[in-house]
Design a protein around this motif. Structure first.
Motif, PDB file in Angstrom:
ATOM      1  N   GLY A  20       0.800  -1.220   0.000  1.00 18.55           N
ATOM      2  CA  GLY A  20       0.000   0.000   0.000  1.00 18.55           C
ATOM      3  C   GLY A  20       0.832   1.269   0.000  1.00 18.55           C
ATOM      4  N   ARG A  21       2.118   1.142   0.292  1.00 16.18           N
ATOM      5  CA  ARG A  21       3.006   2.310   0.294  1.00 16.18           C
ATOM      6  C   ARG A  21       3.379   2.749  -1.118  1.00 16.18           C
ATOM      7  N   ILE A  22       3.113   1.900  -2.105  1.00 14.25           N
ATOM      8  CA  ILE A  22       3.400   2.267  -3.494  1.00 14.25           C
ATOM      9  C   ILE A  22       2.283   3.178  -3.996  1.00 14.25           C
ATOM     10  N   LYS A  23       2.626   4.398  -4.369  1.00 12.81           N
ATOM     11  CA  LYS A  23       1.617   5.386  -4.751  1.00 12.81           C
ATOM     12  C   LYS A  23       1.304   5.375  -6.244  1.00 12.81           C
ATOM     13  N   GLU A  24       2.264   4.937  -7.054  1.00 13.04           N
ATOM     14  CA  GLU A  24       2.047   4.926  -8.506  1.00 13.04           C
ATOM     15  C   GLU A  24       0.918   3.963  -8.869  1.00 13.04           C
ATOM     16  N   LYS A  25       0.177   4.287  -9.921  1.00 16.70           N
ATOM     17  CA  LYS A  25      -1.004   3.502 -10.294  1.00 16.70           C
ATOM     18  C   LYS A  25      -0.733   2.459 -11.379  1.00 16.70           C
ATOM     19  N   LYS A  26       0.359   2.605 -12.116  1.00 15.43           N
ATOM     20  CA  LYS A  26       0.694   1.647 -13.171  1.00 15.43           C
ATOM     21  C   LYS A  26       2.044   1.015 -12.828  1.00 15.43           C
ATOM     22  N   ILE A  27       2.009  -0.286 -12.534  1.00 15.56           N
ATOM     23  CA  ILE A  27       3.176  -0.976 -11.989  1.00 15.56           C
ATOM     24  C   ILE A  27       3.630  -2.106 -12.914  1.00 15.56           C
ATOM     25  N   GLY A  28       4.929  -2.180 -13.143  1.00 16.98           N
ATOM     26  CA  GLY A  28       5.510  -3.293 -13.879  1.00 16.98           C
ATOM     27  C   GLY A  28       6.100  -4.290 -12.899  1.00 16.98           C
ATOM     28  N   LEU A  29       5.717  -5.553 -13.009  1.00 18.57           N
ATOM     29  CA  LEU A  29       6.191  -6.594 -12.089  1.00 18.57           C
ATOM     30  C   LEU A  29       7.345  -7.369 -12.706  1.00 18.57           C
ATOM     31  N   ILE A  30       8.419  -7.555 -11.932  1.00 14.63           N
ATOM     32  CA  ILE A  30       9.569  -8.332 -12.388  1.00 14.63           C
ATOM     33  C   ILE A  30      10.128  -9.129 -11.217  1.00 14.63           C
ATOM     34  N   SER A  31      10.791 -10.239 -11.536  1.00 19.95           N
ATOM     35  CA  SER A  31      11.401 -11.059 -10.495  1.00 19.95           C
ATOM     36  C   SER A  31      12.354 -12.057 -11.135  1.00 19.95           C
ATOM     37  N   THR A  32      13.098 -12.752 -10.297  1.00 17.98           N
ATOM     38  CA  THR A  32      13.938 -13.852 -10.753  1.00 17.98           C
ATOM     39  C   THR A  32      13.162 -15.158 -10.595  1.00 17.98           C
ATOM     40  N   GLY A  50      -6.478  -1.020  -6.684  1.00 20.65           N
ATOM     41  CA  GLY A  50      -6.828  -0.097  -7.752  1.00 20.65           C
ATOM     42  C   GLY A  50      -5.714   0.205  -8.730  1.00 20.65           C
ATOM     43  N   LYS A  51      -4.661  -0.603  -8.709  1.00 21.23           N
ATOM     44  CA  LYS A  51      -3.530  -0.361  -9.598  1.00 21.23           C
ATOM     45  C   LYS A  51      -3.623  -1.242 -10.841  1.00 21.23           C
ATOM     46  N   LYS A  52      -3.006  -0.780 -11.915  1.00 22.45           N
ATOM     47  CA  LYS A  52      -2.927  -1.554 -13.142  1.00 22.45           C
ATOM     48  C   LYS A  52      -1.542  -2.181 -13.214  1.00 22.45           C
ATOM     49  N   VAL A  53      -1.493  -3.488 -13.454  1.00 19.44           N
ATOM     50  CA  VAL A  53      -0.232  -4.225 -13.381  1.00 19.44           C
ATOM     51  C   VAL A  53       0.133  -4.779 -14.758  1.00 19.44           C
ATOM     52  N   PHE A  54       1.417  -4.664 -15.099  1.00 20.56           N
ATOM     53  CA  PHE A  54       1.902  -5.114 -16.406  1.00 20.56           C
ATOM     54  C   PHE A  54       3.023  -6.138 -16.224  1.00 20.56           C
ATOM     55  N   LEU A  55       2.998  -7.173 -17.062  1.00 19.90           N
ATOM     56  CA  LEU A  55       4.069  -8.161 -17.119  1.00 19.90           C
ATOM     57  C   LEU A  55       4.362  -8.472 -18.580  1.00 19.90           C
ATOM     58  N   ALA A  56       5.605  -8.838 -18.864  1.00 21.81           N
ATOM     59  CA  ALA A  56       5.981  -9.211 -20.225  1.00 21.81           C
ATOM     60  C   ALA A  56       7.028 -10.315 -20.163  1.00 21.81           C
ATOM     61  N   LYS A  57       7.161 -11.031 -21.248  1.00 19.82           N
ATOM     62  CA  LYS A  57       8.166 -12.087 -21.343  1.00 19.82           C
ATOM     63  C   LYS A  57       9.424 -11.526 -21.991  1.00 19.82           C
ATOM     64  N   GLY A  58      10.573 -11.835 -21.408  1.00 24.28           N
ATOM     65  CA  GLY A  58      11.839 -11.360 -21.939  1.00 24.28           C
ATOM     66  C   GLY A  58      12.289 -12.143 -23.161  1.00 24.28           C
ATOM     67  N   ILE A  59      13.396 -11.733 -23.725  1.00 28.09           N
ATOM     68  CA  ILE A  59      13.927 -12.373 -24.932  1.00 28.09           C
ATOM     69  C   ILE A  59      14.527 -13.740 -24.614  1.00 28.09           C
ATOM     70  N   LEU A  60      15.279 -13.821 -23.522  1.00 30.17           N
ATOM     71  CA  LEU A  60      15.976 -15.062 -23.179  1.00 30.17           C
ATOM     72  C   LEU A  60      15.282 -15.856 -22.080  1.00 30.17           C
ATOM     73  N   THR A  61      14.218 -15.314 -21.521  1.00 26.04           N
ATOM     74  CA  THR A  61      13.568 -15.958 -20.384  1.00 26.04           C
ATOM     75  C   THR A  61      12.378 -16.806 -20.820  1.00 26.04           C
ATOM     76  N   LYS A  62      11.891 -17.616 -19.892  1.00 27.26           N
ATOM     77  CA  LYS A  62      10.816 -18.564 -20.191  1.00 27.26           C
ATOM     78  C   LYS A  62       9.447 -18.065 -19.744  1.00 27.26           C
ATOM     79  N   TYR A  63       9.428 -17.218 -18.704  1.00 27.25           N
ATOM     80  CA  TYR A  63       8.156 -16.828 -18.100  1.00 27.25           C
ATOM     81  C   TYR A  63       7.959 -15.315 -18.122  1.00 27.25           C
ATOM     82  N   LYS A  64       6.703 -14.904 -18.072  1.00 27.39           N
ATOM     83  CA  LYS A  64       6.376 -13.490 -17.961  1.00 27.39           C
ATOM     84  C   LYS A  64       6.878 -12.945 -16.624  1.00 27.39           C
ATOM     85  N   GLY A  65       7.474 -11.782 -16.672  1.00 30.92           N
ATOM     86  CA  GLY A  65       7.963 -11.140 -15.460  1.00 30.92           C
ATOM     87  C   GLY A  65       9.360 -11.562 -15.059  1.00 30.92           C
ATOM     88  N   GLN A  66       9.893 -12.606 -15.676  1.00 29.29           N
ATOM     89  CA  GLN A  66      11.209 -13.121 -15.299  1.00 29.29           C
ATOM     90  C   GLN A  66      12.322 -12.288 -15.930  1.00 29.29           C
TER      91      GLN A  66
END
Length: 222
Positions: A20-32, A50-66
Motif C-alpha cells: 500500500g506504500r506504493i503510490k504509482e497507479k501503473k506498476i511493472g512486475l519483475i522477479s527472478t 486499484g492499480k494496473k499491473v503489467f508483465l511481459a516475457k523477456g527475450i531469453l527468459t521462459k516466463y512473464k515477469g522473469q
C-alpha cells in the motif's frame, strides 16, 4: 558432459502488507526464477488496491515477469506503460541492471522475501556510470588489455573476442584472450592487464575495470 538445469522456486509466502506504500497507479512486475510463483499473488493484491499491473516475457527468459542479469527485456518491454517497477527478490544486481537500461528515472521498488519494501537508490546508477567512465578512460590509456571468454553454454563468444583482439592490435594495443568457466577474479590480478573486455555475461560490467564490448564500440570502429 550433459548439464541438467533445475528451477529452484521458493515456497515462502512473501508478506504483502507494505504494498500500500506504493503510490504509482501503473506498476511493472519483475522477479527472478526463485520468486516467480509469488507474482500472481502480488498482481492480485495490487489490482485490489486499484492499480494496473503489467508483465511481459523477456527475450531469453521462459516466463512473464522473469528477468536475468543479462536479460531485463521483460521490464524494458513495458517501460513505456508503467510509472514504476516492483521487483520481488533480494540484492541490487537485477534492479540495477534494469535501472541502467530504462531511459527515464522511473522508481524501482524492491520487495524482499520478508516483506520489506524499499526504493532502489538512484545514486547507485550514478555511481555505476562514474565507475564505467573511469574504466573507459583507463582503457584508452592502457596498453595491455585482457579479453574474457566464457566456456559456459550460451555465454561463449570466442569469435567476438578474436574480432576485438584484432581491432585492438591494429590500434597498437596488446590484447590477450583468457578462456575460463567461472571467472577467477583473484587470479586475474596475476596478469599485467589492468583493463578487461568482457564477452561473457554482461553482468560482469559491474566489476571494477571491466567493460563490455559495446562500451568500446566507438573506439573499435573509429
Amino acid at each position: 558432459m550433459k548439464t541438467l538445469y533445475i528451477e529452484a522456486r521458493s515456497k515462502k509466502q512473501i508478506p504483502l502488507n507494505n504494498l500500500g506504500r506504493i503510490k504509482e497507479k501503473k506498476i511493472g512486475l519483475i522477479s527472478t526464477i526463485q520468486h516467480l510463483s509469488q507474482l500472481p499473488r502480488v498482481k492480485a493484491e495490487l489490482e485490489n488496491q486499484g492499480k494496473k499491473v503489467f508483465l511481459a516475457k523477456g527475450i531469453l527468459t521462459k516466463y512473464k515477469g522473469q528477468i536475468l542479469g543479462c536479460d531485463v527485456s521483460a521490464g524494458l518491454k513495458i517501460a513505456d506503460k508503467v510509472r514504476a517497477f516492483l521487483y520481488l527478490g533480494t540484492g541490487e544486481f537485477h534492479p540495477l541492471a534494469l535501472a541502467l537500461k530504462i531511459k527515464t528515472e522511473k522508481p524501482i521498488y524492491l520487495l524482499s522475501p520478508n516483506g520489506r519494501l524499499e526504493l532502489f537508490p538512484q545514486k547507485k546508477v550514478e555511481k555505476f556510470f562514474k565507475q564505467k567512465k573511469a574504466a573507459y578512460l583507463h582503457f584508452l590509456h592502457e596498453n595491455r588489455i585482457g579479453i574474457i571468454v566464457s566456456i559456459k553454454p550460451g555465454q561463449e563468444n570466442l569469435k567476438t573476442a578474436l574480432f576485438v583482439k584484432e581491432k585492438l592490435q591494429r590500434k597498437g594495443k596488446k590484447a590477450f584472450i583468457f578462456l575460463c568457466d567461472a571467472i577467477p577474479f583473484d587470479e586475474l590480478e596475476n596478469f599485467k592487464c589492468n583493463v578487461w573486455i568482457n564477452t561473457a555475461c554482461p553482468g560482469l560490467q559491474f566489476e571494477k575495470n571491466f567493460l563490455n564490448v559495446a562500451d568500446i564500440s566507438d573506439f573499435l570502429n573509429s
